[in-house]
Design a protein around this motif. Structure first.
Motif, PDB file in Angstrom:
ATOM      1  N   ILE A 142       1.507  -0.932  -0.122  1.00 37.76           N
ATOM      2  CA  ILE A 142       0.392  -0.074   0.038  1.00 37.76           C
ATOM      3  C   ILE A 142       1.289   0.996   0.293  1.00 37.76           C
ATOM      4  O   ILE A 142       1.758   1.113   0.981  1.00 37.76           O
ATOM      5  CB  ILE A 142      -1.038   0.074   1.183  1.00 37.76           C
ATOM      6  N   THR A 168      -7.693   9.254  -4.617  1.00 38.82           N
ATOM      7  CA  THR A 168      -7.485   7.453  -5.499  1.00 38.82           C
ATOM      8  C   THR A 168      -7.817   7.428  -6.997  1.00 38.82           C
ATOM      9  O   THR A 168      -8.097   6.359  -7.040  1.00 38.82           O
ATOM     10  CB  THR A 168      -7.866   6.628  -4.633  1.00 38.82           C
ATOM     11  N   SER A 173      -7.064   3.828  -8.108  1.00 32.98           N
ATOM     12  CA  SER A 173      -5.368   3.314  -7.643  1.00 32.98           C
ATOM     13  C   SER A 173      -5.741   2.047  -6.497  1.00 32.98           C
ATOM     14  O   SER A 173      -4.224   1.990  -6.033  1.00 32.98           O
ATOM     15  CB  SER A 173      -5.333   4.364  -7.107  1.00 32.98           C
ATOM     16  N   CYS A 174      -6.710   1.657  -5.771  1.00 26.69           N
ATOM     17  CA  CYS A 174      -6.510   1.545  -4.831  1.00 26.69           C
ATOM     18  C   CYS A 174      -8.296  -0.206  -4.874  1.00 26.69           C
ATOM     19  O   CYS A 174      -9.439   0.613  -5.017  1.00 26.69           O
ATOM     20  CB  CYS A 174      -6.395   2.095  -3.654  1.00 26.69           C
ATOM     21  N   ASP A 175      -7.964  -0.690  -3.793  1.00 22.30           N
ATOM     22  CA  ASP A 175      -9.238  -1.720  -3.657  1.00 22.30           C
ATOM     23  C   ASP A 175     -10.330  -0.406  -2.833  1.00 22.30           C
ATOM     24  O   ASP A 175      -9.535   0.563  -2.116  1.00 22.30           O
ATOM     25  CB  ASP A 175      -8.724  -2.280  -2.305  1.00 22.30           C
ATOM     26  N   VAL A 178      -9.277   0.358   0.943  1.00 23.77           N
ATOM     27  CA  VAL A 178      -8.550   1.388   1.353  1.00 23.77           C
ATOM     28  C   VAL A 178      -9.304   2.419   1.815  1.00 23.77           C
ATOM     29  O   VAL A 178      -8.933   3.203   2.367  1.00 23.77           O
ATOM     30  CB  VAL A 178      -6.675   0.624   0.229  1.00 23.77           C
ATOM     31  N   THR A 206       0.105   8.001  -8.174  1.00 20.69           N
ATOM     32  CA  THR A 206      -1.277   7.441  -7.346  1.00 20.69           C
ATOM     33  C   THR A 206      -1.606   6.164  -8.769  1.00 20.69           C
ATOM     34  O   THR A 206      -1.654   5.354  -8.174  1.00 20.69           O
ATOM     35  CB  THR A 206      -1.447   8.090  -6.814  1.00 20.69           C
ATOM     36  N   GLY A 210      -0.514   2.830  -8.451  1.00 19.26           N
ATOM     37  CA  GLY A 210      -1.514   2.200  -8.061  1.00 19.26           C
ATOM     38  C   GLY A 210      -2.416   0.807  -9.297  1.00 19.26           C
ATOM     39  O   GLY A 210      -2.911   1.440  -9.921  1.00 19.26           O
ATOM     40  N   PRO A 212      -4.498  -2.284  -8.340  1.00 15.01           N
ATOM     41  CA  PRO A 212      -4.716  -2.995  -7.227  1.00 15.01           C
ATOM     42  C   PRO A 212      -5.116  -4.396  -7.697  1.00 15.01           C
ATOM     43  O   PRO A 212      -4.558  -5.478  -6.907  1.00 15.01           O
ATOM     44  CB  PRO A 212      -6.365  -2.748  -6.449  1.00 15.01           C
ATOM     45  N   HIS A 217      -1.126  -0.822  -4.134  1.00 14.66           N
ATOM     46  CA  HIS A 217      -2.613  -0.023  -3.883  1.00 14.66           C
ATOM     47  C   HIS A 217      -2.482   1.244  -3.223  1.00 14.66           C
ATOM     48  O   HIS A 217      -1.029   1.243  -2.567  1.00 14.66           O
ATOM     49  CB  HIS A 217      -3.693  -0.611  -2.295  1.00 14.66           C
TER      50      HIS A 217
END
Length: 266
Positions: A142, A168, A173-175, A178, A206, A210, A212, A217
């Motif tokens: 992360i 994000t 860019s992440c779950d 998150v 990011t 990112g 995921p 993430h």
């Protein structure tokens, strides 16, 4: 001149610090005008603000100033926010739209290419190496990119910036868990304002890292400097009492992300 410093830890959390550096090589410093020499667009004291909050986190910090080259911009030169006022890979102006270079002293394309090789690329090589190391160790990494900016900059955005600005890239860019973990902390923090994917949706770091679906993430936190500075003008002094209050919430964020990482391994 050293471009970056790395502090290795055993956590799945990596702190990116692309804008806290104030080093400017003499040959470049001599070409900045009086306005540029203020280095006003530094993410002042952010490395101090996050220091020790998650003792086993890894951090990668750029030591060069963003006026040398911006480590959170696309090295190909693409704009993060097409159609909006922003600053580029090597800024020509500050955040108020005022020139930072002496007349005729702004770098040309050849020099920008050289700065990418000397500063931007080494920083990101180090960051990428730590991402791969952490992902190999934990099955997940992360990347929490640490930023700050003045709370009122008409050239870049209207009105006053919220205290916590979470980016994000539209939750790509992440779950989503998150993003939600961070949102839960900041929305419960009394006396603070927050927004998700507002004016700041996440910078190149990011957006670039990112992934995921691959277990990487990335999330950006842009803090209004009014949350931890005594003044957002020179000398940009740190405000210990305000900063300590803020540090408690930031510590909560990082601890929650660290715990969450064990449940969302790729």
């Amino acid at each position: 001149m050293t471009a970056f410093e790395v502090t290795r830890g055993d956590s799945p959390i990596i702190l990116g610090l692309p804008h806290t550096g104030t080093d400017v090589p003499p040959d470049i410093r001599g070409r900045l005008n009086g306005n540029g020499l203020k280095l006003a667009d530094t993410d002042w004291h952010i490395h101090r603000l996050y220091d020790g909050l998650l003792p086993d986190a890894t951090s990668v910090r750029a030591l060069f100033h963003r006026y040398v080259i911006d480590a959170n911009r696309d090295p190909a030169g693409g704009s993060l926010y097409p159609g909006q006022n922003t600053t580029g890979l090597v800024p020509e102006t500050d955040f108020d739209g005022q020139p930072i270079w002496n007349p005729g002293a702004a770098p040309d394309s050849a020099e920008i290419t050289d700065r990418i090789a000397r500063f931007h690329a080494p920083y990101h090589a180090a960051l990428n190496a730590e991402i791969e190391r952490v992902r190999a160790q934990h099955g997940i990494a992360i990347v929490y990119d640490c930023h700050s900016i003045r709370s009122h900059i008409p050239f870049l955005f209207e009105d006053t910036l919220p205290d916590f600005n979470i980016g994000t890239n539209g939750t790509t860019s992440c779950d989503p868990r998150v993003e939600q973990a961070v949102v839960d902390v900041v929305r419960a923090a009394p006396g603070y304002s927050s927004i998700v994917n507002g004016r700041f949706k996440g910078g190149w770091t990011t957006r670039h890292y990112g992934r995921p679906e691959a277990g990487i993430h990335a999330i950006q936190m842009e803090l209004a400097q009014s949350t931890h500075l005594a003044t957002e003008l020179p000398p940009f002094d740190y405000a210990p009492q305000h900063a300590e209050q803020l540090r408690g919430h930031l510590k909560d964020i990082l601890e929650r992300l660290s715990a969450l990482a064990t449940t969302i391994k790729h």
